[in-house]
Design a protein around this motif. Structure first.
Motif, short mmCIF file in Angstrom:
data_model
loop_
_atom_site.label_atom_id
_atom_site.label_comp_id
_atom_site.label_asym_id
_atom_site.label_seq_id
_atom_site.Cartn_x
_atom_site.Cartn_y
_atom_site.Cartn_z
N SER A 36 44.94 41.76 42.61
CA SER A 36 44.75 42.33 41.41
C SER A 36 45.42 41.29 40.17
O SER A 36 44.88 41.25 39.26
CB SER A 36 45.21 43.69 41.10
OG SER A 36 44.76 44.47 42.16
N VAL A 39 43.29 38.58 38.73
CA VAL A 39 42.09 39.12 38.11
C VAL A 39 42.64 39.45 36.59
O VAL A 39 41.92 39.07 35.75
CB VAL A 39 41.41 40.32 38.71
CG1 VAL A 39 40.46 40.85 37.62
CG2 VAL A 39 41.05 40.08 40.16
N ILE A 40 44.02 40.04 36.44
CA ILE A 40 44.48 40.49 35.35
C ILE A 40 44.62 39.06 34.62
O ILE A 40 44.68 38.89 33.24
CB ILE A 40 45.57 41.15 35.44
CG1 ILE A 40 45.45 42.38 35.88
CG2 ILE A 40 46.71 41.27 34.32
CD1 ILE A 40 46.90 43.52 36.33
N LYS A 43 41.56 37.79 32.93
CA LYS A 43 40.91 38.65 32.03
C LYS A 43 41.77 38.20 30.70
O LYS A 43 41.31 38.35 29.52
CB LYS A 43 41.09 40.07 32.16
CG LYS A 43 39.87 40.52 33.08
CD LYS A 43 39.82 41.91 33.17
CE LYS A 43 38.81 42.58 34.00
NZ LYS A 43 37.96 43.65 33.33
N LEU A 62 39.10 46.17 37.58
CA LEU A 62 39.52 44.81 38.03
C LEU A 62 38.64 44.35 38.95
O LEU A 62 38.04 43.37 38.83
CB LEU A 62 40.68 44.74 38.39
CG LEU A 62 41.97 45.32 37.29
CD1 LEU A 62 43.52 45.10 37.81
CD2 LEU A 62 41.85 44.33 35.93
N TYR A 63 38.51 45.15 40.08
CA TYR A 63 37.57 44.76 40.88
C TYR A 63 37.45 45.98 42.16
O TYR A 63 38.46 46.64 42.33
CB TYR A 63 37.93 43.30 41.73
CG TYR A 63 39.06 43.49 42.64
CD1 TYR A 63 39.07 43.80 44.07
CD2 TYR A 63 40.54 43.14 42.11
CE1 TYR A 63 40.15 43.88 44.77
CE2 TYR A 63 41.28 43.25 42.99
CZ TYR A 63 41.42 43.59 44.33
OH TYR A 63 42.39 43.62 44.94
N GLY A 72 43.31 48.22 35.83
CA GLY A 72 44.59 47.66 35.34
C GLY A 72 44.64 48.19 33.88
O GLY A 72 43.69 48.45 33.05
#
Length: 142
Positions: A36, A39-40, A43, A62-63, A72
């Motif tokens: 994760s 992904v953060i 973003k 996030l996913y 998140g």
């Protein structure tokens, strides 16, 4: 149902990870939390691509995985909160409310004069408070 919650520090070091499932899933949740973070980072570094404002702390979904959804939240100090849930139909307002309460519990825990900033959160009171927040997740607010 919440499967796991996590607090990850500024340097992507885990400060608190708690699993709320039966069985030996702890390693799996460490992996999900670690994934994760990518992904953060994406973003946060590309706000125009994701459409979120830089001052928005709630990062949203996030996913999704086959069994879980990962949400998140990013504090102003770049500490990341992660929520892993098994529910496929979670409302954003419920997740936002969860993160708001979780953030308040985190602030209380790190405000303890015996807590060393940037180190793992080892507090029975914090763990119990997080457990209470998790139990109330999804319950109608009054």
């Amino acid at each position: 149902m919440i499967a796991c919650v996590a607090v990850v520090g500024q340097q992507n070091n885990p400060l608190f990870i708690e699993s709320f499932t039966e069985g030996e899933d702890e390693l799996k949740f460490h992996y999900i939390v670690h994934c994760s973070l990518d992904v953060i980072q994406e973003k946060v570094s590309n706000p125009k691509k994701t459409g979120s404002a830089m001052n928005e702390t709630f990062l949203g979904l996030l996913y999704p995985t086959e069994d879980y959804k990962v949400y998140g939240y990013l504090t102003n100090t770049r500490v990341k909160f992660l929520l892993v849930t098994t529910d496929q139909d979670v409302r954003d307002i419920d997740v936002r409310n969860f993160f708001r309460r979780f953030h308040a519990a985190y602030v209380d825990a790190v405000s303890n004069p015996f807590h060393v900033p940037g180190k793992r959160i080892i507090s029975k009171a914090f763990t119990e408070r997080v457990g209470a927040i998790v139990k109330s997740f999804g319950a109608p607010t009054t």
